[in-house]
Write an enzyme that holds these catalytic residues in place. Structure first.
Site, PDB file in Angstrom:
ATOM      1  N   HIS A  12       0.953  -1.605  -0.022  1.00  0.00           N
ATOM      2  CA  HIS A  12       0.013   0.057  -0.247  1.00  0.00           C
ATOM      3  C   HIS A  12       0.308   1.253   0.091  1.00  0.00           C
ATOM      4  O   HIS A  12       1.332   1.300   0.989  1.00  0.00           O
ATOM      5  CB  HIS A  12      -1.036   0.086   1.510  1.00  0.00           C
ATOM      6  CG  HIS A  12      -1.815   1.079   1.302  1.00  0.00           C
ATOM      7  ND1 HIS A  12      -3.503   0.756   1.575  1.00  0.00           N
ATOM      8  CD2 HIS A  12      -1.559   2.889   1.295  1.00  0.00           C
ATOM      9  CE1 HIS A  12      -3.686   2.089   1.817  1.00  0.00           C
ATOM     10  NE2 HIS A  12      -2.783   3.146   1.594  1.00  0.00           N
ATOM     11  N   HIS A  14       1.735   5.998  -1.605  1.00  0.00           N
ATOM     12  CA  HIS A  14       1.482   6.289  -2.150  1.00  0.00           C
ATOM     13  C   HIS A  14       2.016   6.840  -3.327  1.00  0.00           C
ATOM     14  O   HIS A  14       2.881   7.502  -2.001  1.00  0.00           O
ATOM     15  CB  HIS A  14       0.344   7.745  -1.384  1.00  0.00           C
ATOM     16  CG  HIS A  14      -0.698   6.949  -0.789  1.00  0.00           C
ATOM     17  ND1 HIS A  14      -2.279   7.138  -2.011  1.00  0.00           N
ATOM     18  CD2 HIS A  14      -0.867   6.044  -0.060  1.00  0.00           C
ATOM     19  CE1 HIS A  14      -2.733   7.048  -0.364  1.00  0.00           C
ATOM     20  NE2 HIS A  14      -2.288   5.801   0.164  1.00  0.00           N
ATOM     21  N   LEU A  15       2.744   7.444  -4.218  1.00  0.00           N
ATOM     22  CA  LEU A  15       3.194   8.008  -5.281  1.00  0.00           C
ATOM     23  C   LEU A  15       2.452   9.229  -5.520  1.00  0.00           C
ATOM     24  O   LEU A  15       4.377   9.870  -5.688  1.00  0.00           O
ATOM     25  CB  LEU A  15       4.237   7.138  -5.757  1.00  0.00           C
ATOM     26  CG  LEU A  15       4.590   5.797  -6.128  1.00  0.00           C
ATOM     27  CD1 LEU A  15       4.891   4.898  -7.307  1.00  0.00           C
ATOM     28  CD2 LEU A  15       6.408   6.130  -4.869  1.00  0.00           C
ATOM     29  N   ARG A  16       2.015   9.613  -5.515  1.00  0.00           N
ATOM     30  CA  ARG A  16       1.226  11.126  -6.034  1.00  0.00           C
ATOM     31  C   ARG A  16       1.779  11.706  -7.136  1.00  0.00           C
ATOM     32  O   ARG A  16       1.457  10.317  -8.114  1.00  0.00           O
ATOM     33  CB  ARG A  16       2.303  11.542  -5.602  1.00  0.00           C
ATOM     34  CG  ARG A  16       2.319  12.695  -3.596  1.00  0.00           C
ATOM     35  CD  ARG A  16       0.405  11.238  -3.346  1.00  0.00           C
ATOM     36  NE  ARG A  16       0.257  11.954  -1.824  1.00  0.00           N
ATOM     37  CZ  ARG A  16      -0.588  11.711  -0.768  1.00  0.00           C
ATOM     38  NH1 ARG A  16      -1.362  10.408  -1.509  1.00  0.00           N
ATOM     39  NH2 ARG A  16      -0.333  11.814   0.430  1.00  0.00           N
ATOM     40  N   ASN A  40      -5.848   7.098  -5.691  1.00  0.00           N
ATOM     41  CA  ASN A  40      -6.163   8.184  -5.438  1.00  0.00           C
ATOM     42  C   ASN A  40      -5.336  10.132  -5.600  1.00  0.00           C
ATOM     43  O   ASN A  40      -5.118   9.987  -4.789  1.00  0.00           O
ATOM     44  CB  ASN A  40      -6.379   8.479  -3.709  1.00  0.00           C
ATOM     45  CG  ASN A  40      -4.995   8.692  -2.803  1.00  0.00           C
ATOM     46  OD1 ASN A  40      -4.510   7.944  -3.687  1.00  0.00           O
ATOM     47  ND2 ASN A  40      -5.174   8.894  -1.494  1.00  0.00           N
ATOM     48  N   HIS A 131     -10.631   0.453   2.388  1.00  0.00           N
ATOM     49  CA  HIS A 131     -10.353   1.957   2.997  1.00  0.00           C
ATOM     50  C   HIS A 131     -11.733   1.664   3.675  1.00  0.00           C
ATOM     51  O   HIS A 131     -12.519   2.588   3.569  1.00  0.00           O
ATOM     52  CB  HIS A 131      -9.885   3.310   2.471  1.00  0.00           C
ATOM     53  CG  HIS A 131      -9.505   3.939   3.356  1.00  0.00           C
ATOM     54  ND1 HIS A 131      -8.660   4.372   4.033  1.00  0.00           N
ATOM     55  CD2 HIS A 131     -10.150   4.427   4.713  1.00  0.00           C
ATOM     56  CE1 HIS A 131      -8.498   5.545   4.502  1.00  0.00           C
ATOM     57  NE2 HIS A 131      -9.470   5.233   5.651  1.00  0.00           N
ATOM     58  N   HIS A 165      -4.757  -1.396   6.013  1.00  0.00           N
ATOM     59  CA  HIS A 165      -4.051  -0.254   7.673  1.00  0.00           C
ATOM     60  C   HIS A 165      -4.803  -0.197   8.152  1.00  0.00           C
ATOM     61  O   HIS A 165      -5.218   0.481   8.913  1.00  0.00           O
ATOM     62  CB  HIS A 165      -3.659   1.112   6.663  1.00  0.00           C
ATOM     63  CG  HIS A 165      -4.918   1.765   5.806  1.00  0.00           C
ATOM     64  ND1 HIS A 165      -6.392   1.860   6.270  1.00  0.00           N
ATOM     65  CD2 HIS A 165      -4.760   2.800   4.687  1.00  0.00           C
ATOM     66  CE1 HIS A 165      -7.353   2.562   5.293  1.00  0.00           C
ATOM     67  NE2 HIS A 165      -6.138   3.217   4.471  1.00  0.00           N
ATOM     68  N   ASP A 237       1.375   2.095   3.649  1.00  0.00           N
ATOM     69  CA  ASP A 237       0.626   3.633   3.293  1.00  0.00           C
ATOM     70  C   ASP A 237       1.414   5.027   3.566  1.00  0.00           C
ATOM     71  O   ASP A 237       1.059   5.669   4.379  1.00  0.00           O
ATOM     72  CB  ASP A 237      -0.538   3.193   4.252  1.00  0.00           C
ATOM     73  CG  ASP A 237      -1.761   4.769   4.400  1.00  0.00           C
ATOM     74  OD1 ASP A 237      -1.901   5.576   3.306  1.00  0.00           O
ATOM     75  OD2 ASP A 237      -2.575   5.265   5.000  1.00  0.00           O
ATOM     76  N   HIS A 241       3.108  14.530   1.825  1.00  0.00           N
ATOM     77  CA  HIS A 241       2.067  15.549   1.980  1.00  0.00           C
ATOM     78  C   HIS A 241       3.457  16.431   2.143  1.00  0.00           C
ATOM     79  O   HIS A 241       4.232  16.908   2.511  1.00  0.00           O
ATOM     80  CB  HIS A 241       1.125  15.942   2.788  1.00  0.00           C
ATOM     81  CG  HIS A 241       0.056  14.987   2.686  1.00  0.00           C
ATOM     82  ND1 HIS A 241      -1.168  15.274   1.861  1.00  0.00           N
ATOM     83  CD2 HIS A 241      -0.184  13.851   3.277  1.00  0.00           C
ATOM     84  CE1 HIS A 241      -1.856  14.402   1.939  1.00  0.00           C
ATOM     85  NE2 HIS A 241      -1.273  13.312   2.664  1.00  0.00           N
ATOM     86  N   ALA A 253      -3.906  14.649   6.067  1.00  0.00           N
ATOM     87  CA  ALA A 253      -3.726  13.293   6.630  1.00  0.00           C
ATOM     88  C   ALA A 253      -2.809  12.727   5.881  1.00  0.00           C
ATOM     89  O   ALA A 253      -2.982  12.410   4.381  1.00  0.00           O
ATOM     90  CB  ALA A 253      -5.227  12.719   6.917  1.00  0.00           C
TER      91      ALA A 253
HETATM   92  C1  NCD Z   1      -3.905   8.687   2.763  1.00  0.00           C
HETATM   93  C2  NCD Z   1      -3.040   9.929   1.416  1.00  0.00           C
HETATM   94  O1  NCD Z   1      -2.784  10.942   1.463  1.00  0.00           O
HETATM   95  O2  NCD Z   1      -3.082   9.551   0.028  1.00  0.00           O
HETATM   96  N1  NCD Z   1      -3.839   9.166   3.349  1.00  0.00           N
HETATM   97  C3  NCD Z   1      -3.983   8.120   5.081  1.00  0.00           C
HETATM   98  O3  NCD Z   1      -4.241   9.021   5.811  1.00  0.00           O
HETATM   99  N2  NCD Z   1      -3.736   7.451   4.975  1.00  0.00           N
HETATM  100  C4  NCD Z   1      -5.010   8.248   2.200  1.00  0.00           C
HETATM  101  C5  NCD Z   1      -5.005   6.863   2.882  1.00  0.00           C
HETATM  102  O4  NCD Z   1      -4.687   6.089   2.187  1.00  0.00           O
HETATM  103  O5  NCD Z   1      -5.976   6.410   3.532  1.00  0.00           O
HETATM  104 ZN    ZN Z   2      -3.418   4.806   1.707  1.00  0.00          ZN
END
Ligand code: NCD
Ligand code: ZN
Length: 333
Positions: A12, A14-16, A40, A131, A165, A237, A241, A253
């Site tokens: 899991h 996030h690479l943005r 996302n 999620h 998560h 996860d 940011h 978050a």
């Molecule tokens: C994640 C995100 O910033 O894309 N944020 C998080 O708090 N975990 C999204 C997610 O997996 O809930």
């Molecule tokens: Zn996530």
């Protein structure tokens, strides 16, 4: 002391997109043979064309490194034709309830309408990543969503469902109850509780969804993971940011953890005399559950002090400035 982890998998990640993608991809994937890439983005990845475009962007950044992105699509009502076309290009479909986390506004608000799509996912053997949170009181959101997960597991017995998560004891109970339910666990939910986030001075870099919970929840997760629970996989996860979105009123978050995950886990597993279970948590369970055959990538860790950098580009990682007792010493790619 040294250990070698073979083909670590982050289930899991996030690479943005845009500049953030360029800045954080290498530090996020360096220690992993493969990762499940979340969809996302500001404009969610929910078509074959968007999957292909996003994969190309990621591949161009990882070009000479041994790393395979496992792509996902953002859940919506898909036709059979669409999912047949997507199947060989994706690892899974990711379902977000609307508005529960970062960039999930286009998620699901009417759960009565999702069943036809679940039926096709089951038929095509495409995993569903969930999620699992409601819009309720923040400490109860995961628990409140569990009946929905149970309903999906009962109605679609051959659908492979992954609770992402997980952060509560309650989720572990549901994991036990259904053969077709699996789970990922992050480092922050194994290490911290709500006291660490908000019991003293507020720690924005520990703020994520689902929020870190009670000591009993953390302990239950830790017990299950250290005991080698075969249905639990590592999923960081890792969710970067920019600094000005974290150290701000209205903190976003997400904890940025992928670059430090292996040293943190080595320290944790060693402290609990469970080092022999780390390989399965970091790779073996996911290979068995999903039938994955990852690229061979040995990652060697040494027991030597490692001071976590204050930032990676514009992003502050979890545990910035702390000294860990393990560091990654070499990667076999
Ligand atoms: C994640 C995100 O910033 O894309 N944020 C998080 O708090 N975990 C999204 C997610 O997996 O809930
Ligand atoms: Zn996530």
């Amino acid at each position: 002391m040294e250990i070698t982890l073979f083909s670590p998998l982050d289930m899991h990640l996030h690479l943005r997109e845009g500049d953030m993608l360029k800045a954080i991809t290498l530090p996020s994937i360096n220690d992993f043979a493969s990762a499940v890439v979340m969809p996302n983005l500001r404009d969610p990845v929910d078509t074959l064309e968007k999957v292909q475009t996003y994969r190309k962007q990621i591949e161009s950044l990882v070009s000479e490194h041994a790393f395979e992105p496992l792509m996902t699509v953002f859940f919506r009502s898909f036709s059979r034709q669409e999912l047949i076309a997507l199947k060989s290009h994706i690892f899974a479909v990711k379902l977000y309830p609307a508005g529960v986390t970062t960039q999930s506004e286009k998620g699901i608000s009417d759960f009565s309408a999702i069943e036809p799509t679940l039926e096709i996912l089951q038929e095509l053997k495409i995993p569903l990543l969930v999620h699992g949170e409601t819009n309720g009181f923040v400490l109860d959101r995961e628990k409140e969503f569990l009946p929905m997960v149970e309903r999906m597991a009962q109605n679609f017995k051959d659908l492979r469902i992954v609770m992402e998560h997980i952060s509560t004891r309650d989720s572990l109970r549901v994991l036990e109850r259904y053969e077709n339910i699996f789970a990922t666990v992050t480092v922050q939910h194994l290490l911290f509780t709500l006291d660490d986030l908000a019991g003293g001075l507020l720690q924005p870099h520990l703020f994520c969804k689902p929020i870190v919970k009670r000591p009993a929840d953390r302990q239950a997760l830790l017990d299950a993971v250290l005991a080698g629970h075969p249905k639990i996989m590592f999923g960081s996860d890792s969710a970067p940011h920019p600094l000005d979105k974290k150290e701000a009123p209205g903190c976003a978050a997400g904890c940025f953890t992928a670059p430090i995950a292996l040293p943190v886990l080595a320290e944790l597993f060693e402290r609990h005399e469970a080092m022999s279970r780390l390989q399965d948590f970091i790779s073996g369970h996911a290979q068995t559950i999903h039938g994955l055959e990852p690229l061979p990538k040995p990652v060697r860790l040494k027991k030597e002090p490692y001071k976590v950098p204050q930032t990676f580009g514009s992003v502050v990682p979890l545990l910035a400035g702390h000294t860990l007792s393990w560091r990654v010493s070499s990667r076999g790619d």
